[in-house]
Structures are given as C-alpha cells and as structure tokens.
Motif scaffolding. Structure first.
Motif, PDB file in Angstrom:
ATOM      1  N   LEU A   8      47.586  19.246  74.916  1.00 45.90           N
ATOM      2  CA  LEU A   8      47.652  20.460  74.115  1.00 45.90           C
ATOM      3  C   LEU A   8      47.895  21.701  74.977  1.00 45.90           C
ATOM      4  N   HIS A   9      48.686  22.611  74.444  1.00 48.00           N
ATOM      5  CA  HIS A   9      48.942  23.893  75.097  1.00 48.00           C
ATOM      6  C   HIS A   9      48.103  24.992  74.429  1.00 48.00           C
ATOM      7  N   HIS A  10      48.289  25.173  73.116  1.00 47.55           N
ATOM      8  CA  HIS A  10      47.485  26.135  72.356  1.00 47.55           C
ATOM      9  C   HIS A  10      47.474  25.739  70.885  1.00 47.55           C
ATOM     10  N   VAL A  11      46.597  26.377  70.136  1.00 50.48           N
ATOM     11  CA  VAL A  11      46.519  26.214  68.687  1.00 50.48           C
ATOM     12  C   VAL A  11      46.538  27.607  68.074  1.00 50.48           C
ATOM     13  N   THR A  12      47.419  27.820  67.096  1.00 53.55           N
ATOM     14  CA  THR A  12      47.557  29.131  66.458  1.00 53.55           C
ATOM     15  C   THR A  12      47.123  29.046  65.001  1.00 53.55           C
ATOM     16  N   SER A  13      46.280  30.000  64.595  1.00 53.48           N
ATOM     17  CA  SER A  13      45.719  30.005  63.241  1.00 53.48           C
ATOM     18  C   SER A  13      45.902  31.362  62.586  1.00 53.48           C
ATOM     19  N   ILE A  14      45.564  31.400  61.301  1.00 51.62           N
ATOM     20  CA  ILE A  14      45.656  32.622  60.514  1.00 51.62           C
ATOM     21  C   ILE A  14      44.241  33.145  60.253  1.00 51.62           C
ATOM     22  N   ALA A  15      44.040  34.430  60.524  1.00 52.43           N
ATOM     23  CA  ALA A  15      42.732  35.053  60.371  1.00 52.43           C
ATOM     24  C   ALA A  15      42.832  36.229  59.406  1.00 52.43           C
ATOM     25  N   SER A  16      41.687  36.889  59.194  1.00 50.42           N
ATOM     26  CA  SER A  16      41.673  38.074  58.328  1.00 50.42           C
ATOM     27  C   SER A  16      41.498  39.319  59.194  1.00 50.42           C
ATOM     28  N   ASP A  17      40.328  39.880  59.224  1.00 51.44           N
ATOM     29  CA  ASP A  17      40.078  41.119  59.951  1.00 51.44           C
ATOM     30  C   ASP A  17      40.153  40.907  61.471  1.00 51.44           C
ATOM     31  N   VAL A 217      45.028  26.515  60.202  1.00 52.84           N
ATOM     32  CA  VAL A 217      45.867  26.447  61.398  1.00 52.84           C
ATOM     33  C   VAL A 217      47.327  26.603  61.006  1.00 52.84           C
ATOM     34  N   HIS A 218      48.038  27.419  61.743  1.00 48.63           N
ATOM     35  CA  HIS A 218      49.473  27.625  61.516  1.00 48.63           C
ATOM     36  C   HIS A 218      50.287  26.561  62.236  1.00 48.63           C
ATOM     37  N   HIS A 219      49.998  26.317  63.525  1.00 51.28           N
ATOM     38  CA  HIS A 219      50.715  25.272  64.261  1.00 51.28           C
ATOM     39  C   HIS A 219      49.923  24.829  65.479  1.00 51.28           C
ATOM     40  N   VAL A 220      50.305  23.679  65.991  1.00 52.44           N
ATOM     41  CA  VAL A 220      49.722  23.099  67.199  1.00 52.44           C
ATOM     42  C   VAL A 220      50.814  23.002  68.254  1.00 52.44           C
ATOM     43  N   ALA A 221      50.512  23.466  69.465  1.00 51.00           N
ATOM     44  CA  ALA A 221      51.496  23.454  70.553  1.00 51.00           C
ATOM     45  C   ALA A 221      51.100  22.456  71.635  1.00 51.00           C
ATOM     46  N   PHE A 222      52.098  21.721  72.114  1.00 47.64           N
ATOM     47  CA  PHE A 222      51.934  20.759  73.201  1.00 47.64           C
ATOM     48  C   PHE A 222      52.555  21.328  74.479  1.00 47.64           C
ATOM     49  N   ARG A 223      52.048  20.878  75.609  1.00 46.01           N
ATOM     50  CA  ARG A 223      52.498  21.397  76.895  1.00 46.01           C
ATOM     51  C   ARG A 223      53.756  20.693  77.390  1.00 46.01           C
ATOM     52  N   THR A 224      54.567  21.466  78.109  1.00 47.64           N
ATOM     53  CA  THR A 224      55.643  20.911  78.916  1.00 47.64           C
ATOM     54  C   THR A 224      55.764  21.801  80.152  1.00 47.64           C
ATOM     55  N   PRO A 225      56.105  21.260  81.320  1.00 49.32           N
ATOM     56  CA  PRO A 225      56.011  22.064  82.539  1.00 49.32           C
ATOM     57  C   PRO A 225      57.043  23.175  82.667  1.00 49.32           C
ATOM     58  N   ASP A 226      58.250  22.976  82.109  1.00 47.34           N
ATOM     59  CA  ASP A 226      59.315  23.945  82.347  1.00 47.34           C
ATOM     60  C   ASP A 226      60.371  23.840  81.252  1.00 47.34           C
ATOM     61  N   THR A 227      61.358  24.747  81.311  1.00 43.97           N
ATOM     62  CA  THR A 227      62.381  24.797  80.265  1.00 43.97           C
ATOM     63  C   THR A 227      63.318  23.592  80.317  1.00 43.97           C
ATOM     64  N   GLN A 228      63.538  23.043  81.496  1.00 43.90           N
ATOM     65  CA  GLN A 228      64.407  21.870  81.587  1.00 43.90           C
ATOM     66  C   GLN A 228      63.789  20.684  80.842  1.00 43.90           C
ATOM     67  N   THR A 229      62.504  20.445  81.080  1.00 41.03           N
ATOM     68  CA  THR A 229      61.821  19.366  80.375  1.00 41.03           C
ATOM     69  C   THR A 229      61.731  19.660  78.887  1.00 41.03           C
TER      70      THR A 229
END
Length: 317
Positions: A8-17, A217-229
């Motif tokens: 996992l790289h990050h997790v993005t969610s929707i909040a209020s205040d 949760v809006h989306h789940v992000a996975f890791r990759t080392p660089d733009t080529q990969t």
C-alpha cells in the motif's frame, strides 16, 4: 512482466469538517499532518495528508473534506475498513485512549491470530488497529508515546461486488492468498519486506451496495518505485482489459488510476518525489502548498478555504 508490488502507498477518503479531521487524525491517532494542499480536481476543497514524520509510502491517509457533504454508506463496491499496525502490548492503551476521547470503539477481537480493535472516526469512517510487524519508525514528536504509536498500514478490507474478479486483479498486482475465514480472504503483498501489507476481500452477496460520501474511502493506492515501473503496470493492466488513466502529476508522486471489476477505485503511485519537495521536514504541513498551475489562484483560495489550525505542528514548535 512485473510480478510483485511492495504494498500500500496511501488511502484517500472523504471527510466533512476539515478542522475536525485534523484534530482527530493528529490529536487522537497521533499521525502527523505532512501536507496541506487542495484537491487538484476540485481546487476549492482541501487535500490533507497524514502519516509518519515525513509521510513515507505505506503510512499515509489522505482526505478530501467537504463541509456539508452528504453522508456516505459503506457497503459492497467499496473499501470497508482501513487498518493500521500497532504493537501487541499497546492494545489496552489504545482502547483506553479512544474511549476517553468518546470515539466509537468496539471490543477487541481476534482475526487471523491478530488482535483487532475496530473503531470509527468522527465521520463514521471504519478504521482498525491491528497488532503486527512493521519497519516503520513512528513520529516521535506526536501526542502518542512512541512505544504505542501507529506504525503505518496493516491492511484494507475490500467489500467487492465481484470478489473473484477482484482477487484476480490483486493476483496480477502480485498479491498472494494466505488465509481464509468465512467470507473473508486474506492476500499479502509479495515484495514488502519486514512490514505487514495485507488486503482482505469480503464476499457478501447480501450486503447493501455502497454510496460514496462523507465517511467512506475514495480510493486505495499501491506503491511502485518509479515512473518507468508505473508505465509497465499501466501496460500490463490494460492488457487484461482494465481502463487505466494516463499518468497524472500529483506533485508528491505520479499516479495512474483504474476501477477494478468489483467497483473499487485503485491507484498506483510512485514512491517519490515525496512531501519534502516543497517544505523542510520541520515545516511539513505548516502552510498551504499549491501546484504551479494554481499559484495564480492563491489569494482567492486562501480567502475561500476554511481556516484550520494544525494543532500538532503548533505543539511541536
């Protein structure tokens, strides 16, 4: 052909205040606000990032806080829980801490031989603390003692509308099935070293469908080392029939997105350049940072966006 992902790289969610969001994730959970910027697709909304001291990949939760936003519903076609690693001996500490701050917390239970503490944030977002292992060093200037502090991600739980196809995508991403318990199947990233990085997939055909909104949760992000990969991933995922976006510049990483057949939005994000590209380590999260194409709007945005007080930064300084 790529065969493994480091998790996992990050997790993005929707909040209020936004202020309540900052208060909960810094003062209650003890994470550091590492970046205060805006949603690049909706510049009138904050994008807030929390993680370890520098926001290393695998530690970061991010939020789009929409004041007055519609409450969402957790269900099929969505990530139904985000879990963080904590030390085994810290469970009692966390239960006491959450209860003393009037957090909606459940009784700890065991899952796959690990202790799980389920709870919900102020918006009803389902979260978990799970005992496990991690090579992450927690932020030592936060309000939670280091011996008890969160050590990055443990897992996310995917409540898929099509579990078999979701599992097939995870296998393409390099995840391997390791255990099953009732309607829950556990997958583990094959290239994550000394760190827990699990994905749990639920098969609940009778569960209600999800509705995106506050507390989801809006989306789940996975890791990759660089733009080529990353580009190799894009080609590989396209070959199996997924609709993958072109690369997007998120300033602190580059991203590609696709929606897997179970309805869940996935992202693959590069590890760099990271959050120190425009702020020093000591000043992370202290100011509103904007990408170059929005700098001309700074005065207007600073006037329009609600004021927030990053309490943990004020404590640190």
């Amino acid at each position: 052909m790529i065969t493994e992902t480091p998790g996992l790289h990050h997790v993005t969610s929707i909040a209020s205040d936004p202020q309540r969001n900052v208060d909960f994730y810094t003062e209650v959970l003890g994470l550091r606000l590492v970046k205060r910027t805006v949603n690049f697709d909706d510049k009138y909304t904050y994008h807030l990032y929390y993680g370890d001291e520098v926001g290393n990949p695998g530690t970061v939760v991010t939020f789009f806080p929409f004041e007055g936003g519609r409450q969402g519903r957790v269900g099929r076609g969505q990530t139904s829980a985000t879990a963080f690693v904590v030390p085994e001996e810290s469970v009692d500490y966390w239960v006491d801490r959450l209860e003393s701050r009037d957090v909606d917390v459940d009784t700890p239970h065991t899952r796959f031989d690990e202790t799980v503490v389920p709870f919900r944030d102020h918006d009803g977002q389902p979260l978990e603390l799970v005992t496990g292992t991690s090579d992450i060093e927690p932020w030592d200037d936060g309000p939670v003692p280091v011996d008890n502090a969160i050590r990055g991600f443990h897992s996310v739980t995917l409540d898929s509308r099509n579990p078999e196809q979701t599992k097939a995508v995870l296998e393409t991403l390099g995840y391997e099935s390791t255990a099953q318990d009732g309607d829950r199947t556990r997958y583990r990233a094959s290239g994550n070293g000394n760190r827990d990085s699990f994905i749990d997939v639920l098969a609940r055909q009778d569960a209600p469908r999800s509705q995106q909104g506050v507390g989801t949760v809006h989306h789940v992000a996975f890791r990759t080392p660089d733009t080529q990969t990353q580009e190799e991933w894009r080609e590989q995922l396209s070959e199996i029939g997924l609709q993958v976006t072109p690369q997007k510049d998120r300033q602190y990483f580059k991203s590609i997105y696709f929606r897997e057949p179970g309805g869940i939005l996935f992202e693959i994000a590069t590890d760099g350049p990271g959050f120190t590209r425009d702020e020093s380590v000591s000043e992370l999260g202290a100011e509103l940072k904007l990408p170059p194409w929005l700098e001309y709007d700074r005065a207007m945005l600073e006037e329009r966006l609600p004021e927030i007080e990053p309490a943990s930064i004020l404590k640190m300084n």
